[in-house]
Design an enzyme around this catalytic site. Structure first.
Site, PDB file in Angstrom:
ATOM      1  N   LYS A  44       5.350  14.207 -12.590  1.00  0.00           N
ATOM      2  CA  LYS A  44       4.418  13.474 -13.446  1.00  0.00           C
ATOM      3  C   LYS A  44       3.493  14.489 -14.147  1.00  0.00           C
ATOM      4  CE  LYS A  44       5.280   9.805 -10.151  1.00  0.00           C
ATOM      5  NZ  LYS A  44       6.578   9.441 -10.644  1.00  0.00           N
ATOM      6  N   SER A 102       1.193   2.848  -8.242  1.00  0.00           N
ATOM      7  CA  SER A 102       1.987   3.213  -9.413  1.00  0.00           C
ATOM      8  C   SER A 102       2.140   2.092 -10.427  1.00  0.00           C
ATOM      9  CB  SER A 102       3.363   3.707  -8.981  1.00  0.00           C
ATOM     10  OG  SER A 102       3.975   2.788  -8.115  1.00  0.00           O
ATOM     11  N   HIS A 110       0.468   9.719  -8.586  1.00  0.00           N
ATOM     12  CA  HIS A 110      -0.175   9.372  -9.862  1.00  0.00           C
ATOM     13  C   HIS A 110      -1.621   9.855  -9.937  1.00  0.00           C
ATOM     14  CE1 HIS A 110       3.256   6.942 -11.103  1.00  0.00           C
ATOM     15  NE2 HIS A 110       3.370   6.702  -9.810  1.00  0.00           N
TER      16      HIS A 110
HETATM   17  C1  LIG Z   1       3.729   6.699  -5.664  1.00  0.00           C
HETATM   18  C2  LIG Z   1       5.015   7.467  -5.790  1.00  0.00           C
HETATM   19  N1  LIG Z   1       5.432   8.212  -4.754  1.00  0.00           N
HETATM   20  C3  LIG Z   1       6.578   8.923  -4.822  1.00  0.00           C
HETATM   21  C4  LIG Z   1       7.361   8.913  -5.949  1.00  0.00           C
HETATM   22  C5  LIG Z   1       8.646   9.696  -5.978  1.00  0.00           C
HETATM   23  O1  LIG Z   1       8.476  10.824  -6.755  1.00  0.00           O
HETATM   24  P1  LIG Z   1       9.646  11.507  -7.599  1.00  0.00           P
HETATM   25  O2  LIG Z   1      10.007  10.573  -8.709  1.00  0.00           O
HETATM   26  O3  LIG Z   1       9.008  12.743  -8.087  1.00  0.00           O
HETATM   27  O4  LIG Z   1      10.787  11.724  -6.677  1.00  0.00           O
HETATM   28  C6  LIG Z   1       6.953   8.178  -7.056  1.00  0.00           C
HETATM   29  C7  LIG Z   1       7.772   8.182  -8.293  1.00  0.00           C
HETATM   30  O5  LIG Z   1       7.948   7.256  -8.991  1.00  0.00           O
HETATM   31  C8  LIG Z   1       5.754   7.430  -6.976  1.00  0.00           C
HETATM   32  O6  LIG Z   1       5.346   6.687  -8.013  1.00  0.00           O
END
Ligand SMILES: Cc1ncc(COP(=O)(O)O)c(C=O)c1O
Length: 396
Positions: free
Chosen positions: A243, A184, A212
């Site tokens: 996203k 991310s 992502h």
């Molecule tokens: C790699 C990754 N996994 C999980 C999440 C968590 O997702 P959410 O924000 O939809 O709860 C994020 C969010 O930033 C993320 O970047």
């Protein structure tokens, strides 16, 4: 000692605010789009994860509206007992077909999906092995499980092999390896084919977080596994709806018996209310668009390639980013904040990132792109980065 003493002592945010270098909780006064309003000023948004630009797509909004009208604003309970609406199951069937797995379970957030999946699957005698740069929700899923946690160097297949070889396993111990498909902060891709080979050697199962990558990688946006053509060999595919899907929630996809086990054993899933109908509607709309309008993904990649080349030609360090998440790696934390502030003054919104979100000495400006950015906006971004980069001595 008063348990609130630490709160009275906490002054980090006040110090940062007083210095004028506080980048968090910016108040956005408009919807999430290619530009946003902050303090009444229009800024080019390079800080969102709205990769396909679907927050403003009429079909996605229409399906969210329809779901709200038909099913109301809330399910008012857990899927297990009273909140299991037919649209949840429709979304799960559609997603299973989309990512190429037998079954899917949707959760109310992506964070909860990682918490709920890892803690359900990894038991007391099991091992969970993660990449050091995995997302916080994977770390916390590990903490919530009763298993033994090991970490390996970022994207290092040999490191993964050594870690797996060092585990103290017996007939009762299973192993789950969890990696981000696209990381991310730095936008690099996990080398899944090599990782799969190593996992197979040690009888480990592999879970890939496609937060992502969904909508971005793969022939139709199916994710990292489809990008490499290894969907069969990835045991669990996790994704978020916050996203590319322009919604809120998350999903886990895998074999039907594994998904059924998670459904009946995941405490964050069972003891929490079901995904809201409007969010489900938006996801169904986003899936319709992903399946029928490839132009959004194509445009996203056109912009991504153009910006990667543009920044590299200017002399910026982008690490090994290969996706629409493009980090400008500056190393020094103070330099990152100075650059961030100048960009904000010039009308560009980016996210400054410092440890622990990235390793020490790798502080960076996280920029990310969306299909709805215009060429003119991207020209302006490159011109502004060049000017500020020279002003601050980052490039010559
Ligand atoms: C790699 C990754 N996994 C999980 C999440 C968590 O997702 P959410 O924000 O939809 O709860 C994020 C969010 O930033 C993320 O970047």
């Amino acid at each position: 000692m008063d348990i609130f003493q630490k709160c009275r002592d906490f002054d980090d945010a006040d110090i940062a605010r007083a210095s004028g270098y506080y980048p968090y909780f910016q108040v956005i006064e408009s919807e999430s789009d290619a530009t946003v309003l902050i303090d009444g000023r229009e800024l080019i948004m390079l800080g969102s994860n709205n990769y396909l630009g679907l927050t403003t797509h009429p079909h996605v909004r229409e399906r969210a509206r329809e779901a709200l009208e038909k099913w109301g604003p809330s399910c008012t309970g857990s899927r297990l007992l009273n909140g299991n609406f037919s649209i949840h199951e429709e979304l799960e069937r559609r997603l299973a077909a989309f990512v190429g797995k037998e079954a899917v379970l949707v959760f109310s957030t992506g964070f909860q999906t990682n918490l709920g999946t890892i803690s359900a699957i990894v038991g007391r005698h099991d091992h969970v092995v993660i990449d050091k740069d995995d997302h916080a929700s994977i770390y916390d899923g590990c903490k919530l499980s009763y298993g033994k946690v090991s970490r390996f160097e970022h994207n290092n297949v040999e490191g993964l092999r050594k870690t797996l070889a060092s585990l103290d396993t017996n007939d009762h111990a299973g192993i789950l390896v969890v990696v981000d498909g696209v990381f991310s902060m730095e936008g690099d891709i996990a080398p899944l084919p090599e990782m799969i080979a190593v996992c197979k050697e040690f009888g480990a199962r592999l879970m890939v977080d496609d937060a992502h990558a969904s909508g971005v990688l793969g022939p139709h946006g199916e994710g990292t596994s489809a990008h490499f053509g290894v969907t069969e060999d990835v045991d669990l595919i996790m994704g978020t709806f916050s996203k590319s899907f322009a919604s809120l929630g998350g999903f886990i996809a895998g074999d039907a018996n594994v998904i059924d086990f998670i459904k009946h054993n995941s405490r964050p899933f069972i003891f929490s209310a079901a995904m809201a109908p409007a969010s489900v509607g938006a996801c169904l709309g986003a899936l319709d668009v992903m399946e029928t309008e490839p132009q959004h993904r194509e445009r996203l990649w056109e912009i991504t390639r153009r910006m990667q080349k543009g920044y590299r030609d200017l002399g910026f360090d982008l690490g090994t980013s290969d996706t629409p998440v493009i980090p400008i790696i500056l190393g020094d934390e103070m330099l990152v904040f100075a650059f961030w502030k100048r960009l904000l003054e010039e009308g560009i919104f980016v996210n400054p990132v410092r440890p622990p979100a990235v390793p020490a000495g790798r502080s960076l400006l996280r920029t990310s792109y969306m299909a709805s950015h215009s060429d003119e906006q991207m020209d302006c971004v490159l011109e502004t980065f060049e000017r500020i980069g020279k002003e601050l001595g980052v490039i010559s």
